[in-house]
Write an enzyme that holds these catalytic residues in place. Structure first.
Site, mmCIF file in Angstrom:
data_model
loop_
_atom_site.group_PDB
_atom_site.id
_atom_site.type_symbol
_atom_site.label_atom_id
_atom_site.label_comp_id
_atom_site.label_asym_id
_atom_site.label_seq_id
_atom_site.Cartn_x
_atom_site.Cartn_y
_atom_site.Cartn_z
ATOM 1 N N GLY A 12 6.175 -3.703 -2.389
ATOM 2 C CA GLY A 12 6.412 -2.306 -2.380
ATOM 3 C C GLY A 12 6.155 -1.396 -3.706
ATOM 4 N N ASN A 13 6.782 -2.329 -4.726
ATOM 5 C CA ASN A 13 6.779 -1.764 -6.257
ATOM 6 C C ASN A 13 5.360 -1.786 -6.769
ATOM 7 O OD1 ASN A 13 6.479 -4.423 -6.243
ATOM 8 N ND2 ASN A 13 8.002 -4.969 -7.802
ATOM 9 N N LYS A 129 15.439 -2.967 13.680
ATOM 10 C CA LYS A 129 14.708 -2.402 12.327
ATOM 11 C C LYS A 129 15.003 -0.709 12.260
ATOM 12 C CE LYS A 129 12.133 -2.757 8.847
ATOM 13 N NZ LYS A 129 12.272 -3.410 7.721
ATOM 14 N N LYS A 276 10.257 -13.897 2.336
ATOM 15 C CA LYS A 276 9.033 -14.366 1.439
ATOM 16 C C LYS A 276 8.890 -15.841 1.553
ATOM 17 C CE LYS A 276 8.569 -9.993 -1.471
ATOM 18 N NZ LYS A 276 9.422 -9.219 -0.300
#
Length: 315
Positions: A12-13, A129, A276
């Site tokens: 996201g960064n 979520k 991840k």
């Protein structure tokens, strides 16, 4: 070793820092593209995936704020498609310009991607979520009655709507993605984990209100295109054990058995590093001749030159 098939999952960064404006996100992607082009210069064939959490969250708030009979808010699957389109455009544009600056003639194409999930996935029963705005308990009850949605208390911050987070099973546009890749194009696909769709009894695909984990969608994509390398980008150059402790240790070359042992020890934070690591394990288990790498965007050059980063192999 050039001409490898590589799937790169952007963190996201790489897109959004603190400024959520379109201009700031486009500027961030200009920098991101400069790093990604190093792989293309190396002769590698590239598929890029990306997150969309903050972007789809912002778009959802905009839709809810303007929601009316004349201008109804869109469902989540459509919002995912919209962010796939906008981020895909920004990424295409940044990469095309970066390739031009390097004198490389290559096309970049974004594919709005439908990711098939199992309608019987237990995630549709255990909604987990959180999405959208925070409500008080009273407001949440009113919203739940109005829409039939489920709301849960979120870490003491208020009540939020929760949706399913099912596992990706298949990618509808996989042949299109393969064709573009084989034609030497750079492909942007499965943005935000892809648009979740289920197969109905008549074989038709229908969008569902769900969020697919982007790392698992990227891993499934990497398996289906038979990638040689699956790169998961994050905020650090290496995965660490005993992170932020005096005896912290960076992992350079690891195998599945070692990582599974570290998972048992709770070495990786759920919701950040753990998915991840799990996606990397799933990739090398499904494609034992491939490798997975977890590293930072800034470390891509060092990865090409000296295999810097956490490199994961089956054995």
């Amino acid at each position: 070793m050039a001409n490898r098939k590589i799937v790169v999952a952007l963190g996201g960064n790489a897109i959004l820092s603190s400024d959520p404006s379109a201009k700031a996100q486009q500027e961030a992607l200009v920098e991101t593209a400069k790093h990604l082009v190093k792989l293309i210069k190396n002769g590698d064939d590239l598929i890029i995936t990306h997150g969309n959490g903050p972007q789809v969250g912002n778009l959802l708030l905009q839709h809810l704020a303007a929601d009316s009979e004349k201008n109804p808010a869109f469902p989540l699957d459509s919002l995912v498609a919209m962010t796939e389109g906008s981020i895909g455009f920004w990424l295409q544009n940044a990469l095309q310009n970066a390739l031009l600056d390097e004198g490389i003639e290559k096309d970049v194409a974004s594919v709005v991607t439908q990711v098939v999930v199992d309608k019987n996935d237990p995630a549709f029963v255990n909604l987990s979520k959180p999405i959208g705005p925070f409500y008080s308990e009273e407001e949440a009850k009113v919203e739940a009655e109005k829409s039939g949605a489920t709301f849960k208390e979120d870490a003491g911050r208020g009540w939020r709507k929760v949706v399913a987070s099912p596992k990706p099973v298949d990618i509808k546009e996989i042949e299109t993605i393969r064709t573009l890749l084989n034609a030497g194009q750079v492909v942007v696909a499965a943005g935000g984990g892809g648009i979740p769709v289920i197969k109905e009894d008549n074989g038709h695909l229908a969008g569902v209100e769900a969020v697919i984990d982007k790392d698992f969608a990227s891993q499934r994509l990497a398996e289906l295109v038979e990638a040689d390398l699956f790169i998961v980008l994050t905020g650090v150059d290496y995965v660490f054990v005993n992170y932020n402790k005096p005896d912290q240790e960076k992992l350079e070359h690891v195998n599945v058995a070692q990582l599974e042992e570290y998972i048992k020890q709770d070495q990786f934070a759920p919701g950040s590093m753990l998915p991840k690591v799990e996606a990397a394990i799933a990739f090398v288990n499904g494609r034992p001749e491939g490798k997975a790498v977890i590293t930072s965007l800034e470390n891509l050059g060092a990865l090409i030159e000296s295999e810097s980063g956490t490199i994961i192999e089956k054995e």
